[in-house]
Scaffold this motif. Sequence first.
Motif, PDB file in Angstrom:
ATOM      1  N   PHE A  75       0.823  -1.201   0.000  1.00 33.58           N
ATOM      2  CA  PHE A  75       0.000   0.000   0.000  1.00 33.58           C
ATOM      3  C   PHE A  75       0.869   1.268   0.000  1.00 33.58           C
ATOM      4  O   PHE A  75       2.001   1.256   0.483  1.00 33.58           O
ATOM      5  CB  PHE A  75      -0.893   0.025   1.240  1.00 33.58           C
ATOM      6  N   PRO A  76       0.321   2.361  -0.525  1.00 31.83           N
ATOM      7  CA  PRO A  76       1.033   3.633  -0.383  1.00 31.83           C
ATOM      8  C   PRO A  76       1.086   4.038   1.089  1.00 31.83           C
ATOM      9  O   PRO A  76       0.242   3.630   1.894  1.00 31.83           O
ATOM     10  CB  PRO A  76       0.181   4.605  -1.208  1.00 31.83           C
ATOM     11  N   LYS A  77       2.069   4.839   1.444  1.00 33.32           N
ATOM     12  CA  LYS A  77       2.296   5.197   2.844  1.00 33.32           C
ATOM     13  C   LYS A  77       1.826   6.620   3.120  1.00 33.32           C
ATOM     14  O   LYS A  77       1.662   7.435   2.205  1.00 33.32           O
ATOM     15  CB  LYS A  77       3.789   5.073   3.179  1.00 33.32           C
ATOM     16  N   VAL A  78       1.603   6.903   4.399  1.00 34.88           N
ATOM     17  CA  VAL A  78       1.278   8.264   4.820  1.00 34.88           C
ATOM     18  C   VAL A  78       2.425   9.194   4.409  1.00 34.88           C
ATOM     19  O   VAL A  78       3.600   8.832   4.518  1.00 34.88           O
ATOM     20  CB  VAL A  78       1.044   8.322   6.341  1.00 34.88           C
ATOM     21  N   ASN A  79       2.082  10.364   3.911  1.00 36.10           N
ATOM     22  CA  ASN A  79       2.997  11.394   3.392  1.00 36.10           C
ATOM     23  C   ASN A  79       3.484  11.099   1.971  1.00 36.10           C
ATOM     24  O   ASN A  79       4.193  11.923   1.384  1.00 36.10           O
ATOM     25  CB  ASN A  79       4.204  11.620   4.307  1.00 36.10           C
ATOM     26  N   GLN A  80       3.119   9.939   1.427  1.00 35.72           N
ATOM     27  CA  GLN A  80       3.485   9.631   0.051  1.00 35.72           C
ATOM     28  C   GLN A  80       2.554  10.383  -0.895  1.00 35.72           C
ATOM     29  O   GLN A  80       1.394  10.660  -0.578  1.00 35.72           O
ATOM     30  CB  GLN A  80       3.387   8.128  -0.192  1.00 35.72           C
ATOM     31  N   MET A  81       3.059  10.729  -2.083  1.00 40.34           N
ATOM     32  CA  MET A  81       2.258  11.422  -3.073  1.00 40.34           C
ATOM     33  C   MET A  81       1.415  10.423  -3.859  1.00 40.34           C
ATOM     34  O   MET A  81       1.895   9.354  -4.234  1.00 40.34           O
ATOM     35  CB  MET A  81       3.140  12.223  -4.028  1.00 40.34           C
ATOM     36  N   LEU A  82       0.169  10.799  -4.090  1.00 44.57           N
ATOM     37  CA  LEU A  82      -0.756  10.016  -4.909  1.00 44.57           C
ATOM     38  C   LEU A  82      -1.077  10.837  -6.154  1.00 44.57           C
ATOM     39  O   LEU A  82      -1.386  12.029  -6.064  1.00 44.57           O
ATOM     40  CB  LEU A  82      -2.032   9.744  -4.118  1.00 44.57           C
ATOM     41  N   ASP A 127      -3.408  10.481   5.964  1.00 40.01           N
ATOM     42  CA  ASP A 127      -3.661   9.497   7.023  1.00 40.01           C
ATOM     43  C   ASP A 127      -4.186   8.205   6.407  1.00 40.01           C
ATOM     44  O   ASP A 127      -4.796   8.214   5.336  1.00 40.01           O
ATOM     45  CB  ASP A 127      -4.676  10.047   8.024  1.00 40.01           C
ATOM     46  N   ASP A 128      -3.929   7.098   7.091  1.00 37.99           N
ATOM     47  CA  ASP A 128      -4.439   5.783   6.712  1.00 37.99           C
ATOM     48  C   ASP A 128      -5.412   5.350   7.799  1.00 37.99           C
ATOM     49  O   ASP A 128      -5.019   5.130   8.946  1.00 37.99           O
ATOM     50  CB  ASP A 128      -3.278   4.786   6.592  1.00 37.99           C
ATOM     51  N   LEU A 129      -6.708   5.230   7.446  1.00 38.57           N
ATOM     52  CA  LEU A 129      -7.742   4.905   8.420  1.00 38.57           C
ATOM     53  C   LEU A 129      -8.051   3.409   8.477  1.00 38.57           C
ATOM     54  O   LEU A 129      -8.981   2.993   9.141  1.00 38.57           O
ATOM     55  CB  LEU A 129      -9.023   5.676   8.101  1.00 38.57           C
ATOM     56  N   GLY A 130      -7.275   2.622   7.750  1.00 43.40           N
ATOM     57  CA  GLY A 130      -7.509   1.178   7.728  1.00 43.40           C
ATOM     58  C   GLY A 130      -8.315   0.763   6.524  1.00 43.40           C
ATOM     59  O   GLY A 130      -7.862  -0.048   5.710  1.00 43.40           O
ATOM     60  N   ASP A 131      -9.520   1.296   6.393  1.00 45.62           N
ATOM     61  CA  ASP A 131     -10.348   0.974   5.226  1.00 45.62           C
ATOM     62  C   ASP A 131     -10.484   2.168   4.282  1.00 45.62           C
ATOM     63  O   ASP A 131     -11.219   2.106   3.293  1.00 45.62           O
ATOM     64  CB  ASP A 131     -11.736   0.491   5.655  1.00 45.62           C
ATOM     65  N   PRO A 141      -8.066   0.605  -1.433  1.00 45.94           N
ATOM     66  CA  PRO A 141      -8.305  -0.638  -2.187  1.00 45.94           C
ATOM     67  C   PRO A 141      -7.739  -1.846  -1.454  1.00 45.94           C
ATOM     68  O   PRO A 141      -6.846  -1.731  -0.613  1.00 45.94           O
ATOM     69  CB  PRO A 141      -7.546  -0.397  -3.493  1.00 45.94           C
ATOM     70  N   SER A 142      -8.274  -3.017  -1.757  1.00 45.70           N
ATOM     71  CA  SER A 142      -7.667  -4.247  -1.272  1.00 45.70           C
ATOM     72  C   SER A 142      -6.377  -4.483  -2.065  1.00 45.70           C
ATOM     73  O   SER A 142      -6.203  -3.943  -3.165  1.00 45.70           O
ATOM     74  CB  SER A 142      -8.618  -5.424  -1.448  1.00 45.70           C
ATOM     75  N   GLU A 143      -5.472  -5.271  -1.516  1.00 42.68           N
ATOM     76  CA  GLU A 143      -4.175  -5.476  -2.173  1.00 42.68           C
ATOM     77  C   GLU A 143      -4.319  -6.075  -3.562  1.00 42.68           C
ATOM     78  O   GLU A 143      -3.566  -5.733  -4.474  1.00 42.68           O
ATOM     79  CB  GLU A 143      -3.295  -6.381  -1.299  1.00 42.68           C
ATOM     80  N   GLU A 144      -5.322  -6.977  -3.734  1.00 44.17           N
ATOM     81  CA  GLU A 144      -5.475  -7.611  -5.046  1.00 44.17           C
ATOM     82  C   GLU A 144      -5.990  -6.640  -6.100  1.00 44.17           C
ATOM     83  O   GLU A 144      -5.946  -6.939  -7.291  1.00 44.17           O
ATOM     84  CB  GLU A 144      -6.398  -8.829  -4.957  1.00 44.17           C
ATOM     85  N   ARG A 145      -6.494  -5.478  -5.672  1.00 40.73           N
ATOM     86  CA  ARG A 145      -6.980  -4.485  -6.633  1.00 40.73           C
ATOM     87  C   ARG A 145      -5.904  -3.476  -7.018  1.00 40.73           C
ATOM     88  O   ARG A 145      -6.145  -2.574  -7.815  1.00 40.73           O
ATOM     89  CB  ARG A 145      -8.216  -3.767  -6.081  1.00 40.73           C
ATOM     90  N   ILE A 146      -4.730  -3.615  -6.435  1.00 42.92           N
ATOM     91  CA  ILE A 146      -3.594  -2.769  -6.816  1.00 42.92           C
ATOM     92  C   ILE A 146      -2.787  -3.523  -7.864  1.00 42.92           C
ATOM     93  O   ILE A 146      -2.430  -4.675  -7.662  1.00 42.92           O
ATOM     94  CB  ILE A 146      -2.718  -2.436  -5.592  1.00 42.92           C
ATOM     95  N   GLU A 179     -19.711  -1.171   0.942  1.00 41.55           N
ATOM     96  CA  GLU A 179     -20.004  -2.444   1.607  1.00 41.55           C
ATOM     97  C   GLU A 179     -19.565  -3.620   0.747  1.00 41.55           C
ATOM     98  O   GLU A 179     -19.003  -4.592   1.244  1.00 41.55           O
ATOM     99  CB  GLU A 179     -21.505  -2.552   1.892  1.00 41.55           C
ATOM    100  N   ARG A 180     -19.842  -3.533  -0.552  1.00 47.99           N
ATOM    101  CA  ARG A 180     -19.496  -4.627  -1.463  1.00 47.99           C
ATOM    102  C   ARG A 180     -17.989  -4.818  -1.551  1.00 47.99           C
ATOM    103  O   ARG A 180     -17.494  -5.949  -1.580  1.00 47.99           O
ATOM    104  CB  ARG A 180     -20.068  -4.343  -2.847  1.00 47.99           C
ATOM    105  N   GLN A 181     -17.245  -3.705  -1.592  1.00 47.36           N
ATOM    106  CA  GLN A 181     -15.789  -3.811  -1.675  1.00 47.36           C
ATOM    107  C   GLN A 181     -15.227  -4.467  -0.424  1.00 47.36           C
ATOM    108  O   GLN A 181     -14.308  -5.287  -0.476  1.00 47.36           O
ATOM    109  CB  GLN A 181     -15.175  -2.438  -1.891  1.00 47.36           C
ATOM    110  N   LEU A 182     -15.763  -4.104   0.743  1.00 44.60           N
ATOM    111  CA  LEU A 182     -15.315  -4.738   1.988  1.00 44.60           C
ATOM    112  C   LEU A 182     -15.646  -6.218   1.993  1.00 44.60           C
ATOM    113  O   LEU A 182     -14.881  -7.047   2.464  1.00 44.60           O
ATOM    114  CB  LEU A 182     -15.975  -4.045   3.182  1.00 44.60           C
ATOM    115  N   GLU A 183     -16.805  -6.567   1.424  1.00 45.14           N
ATOM    116  CA  GLU A 183     -17.201  -7.970   1.326  1.00 45.14           C
ATOM    117  C   GLU A 183     -16.241  -8.753   0.457  1.00 45.14           C
ATOM    118  O   GLU A 183     -15.810  -9.860   0.807  1.00 45.14           O
ATOM    119  CB  GLU A 183     -18.620  -8.046   0.752  1.00 45.14           C
TER     120      GLU A 183
END
Length: 217
Positions: A2-9, A31-35, A93-98, A209-213
């Motif tokens: 995953f990208p990190k906090v302070n990283q440019m997107l 910030d990274d809030l988890g989801d 995103p989930s890791e498989e979607r990166i 909700e679907r993405q979390l599922e």
Amino acid sequence: MFPKVNQMLYYYIANSAGEESEVEYKSRIADDLGDAFLIEYPMYQNNGGYKRLLIGDELAAYYITDEGIKNYFNTNVIGFSVDRLQLVKIIKPSEERITKVQRRNFLRVPAELELAVKFPNQKRYLCKTYDVGGGGISFVTDFEHAVFVGMTMECWLLIQYKNGLIEHAPFHAEIVRLNQLESGRQHVMCKFVSIKDLERQKLIRYCFERQLEFRNR
């Protein structure tokens, strides 16, 4: 990874037809809030000006790893947070979607939701969605009359959440693409041309909700 906090997107903002504009923006991940991620307001790559984002906006994003590799993912805006400055909340995103392969299309989730469709001077049709997203929907059907790109329709979508709550979302949509299937039916892809923010929020919540599922499978 995953990208990190302070990283440019870096990202493009998808337009209503489902294709990104040619303007690239960038934001620092605050910030990274988890989801979800909180990112700073988008800045134009060329002139440093700022771009306003709205809930439901869809982004085709990438970040660059320490090894210099671009990693791509699609996401959308789901809210805002005000600290010392206003931040934009986007789905993580989930890791498989990166992926290392660039994808240039709207973020949508597969969903079979009940949809009522009414064309001008025509009766109402009932069908099922194929996928839904913050910018539009698609469905597969066999209409009794011809449809074409640019045709508009009045729609009512039945949304059922994981907790059993059922919501209705009315909107107007326009056909942007048609695909004839081997079965003789048509895959109809549409963009929203008129939808209230409250109704779009219902769809964004459902997509989240679907993405979390999918991620937890």
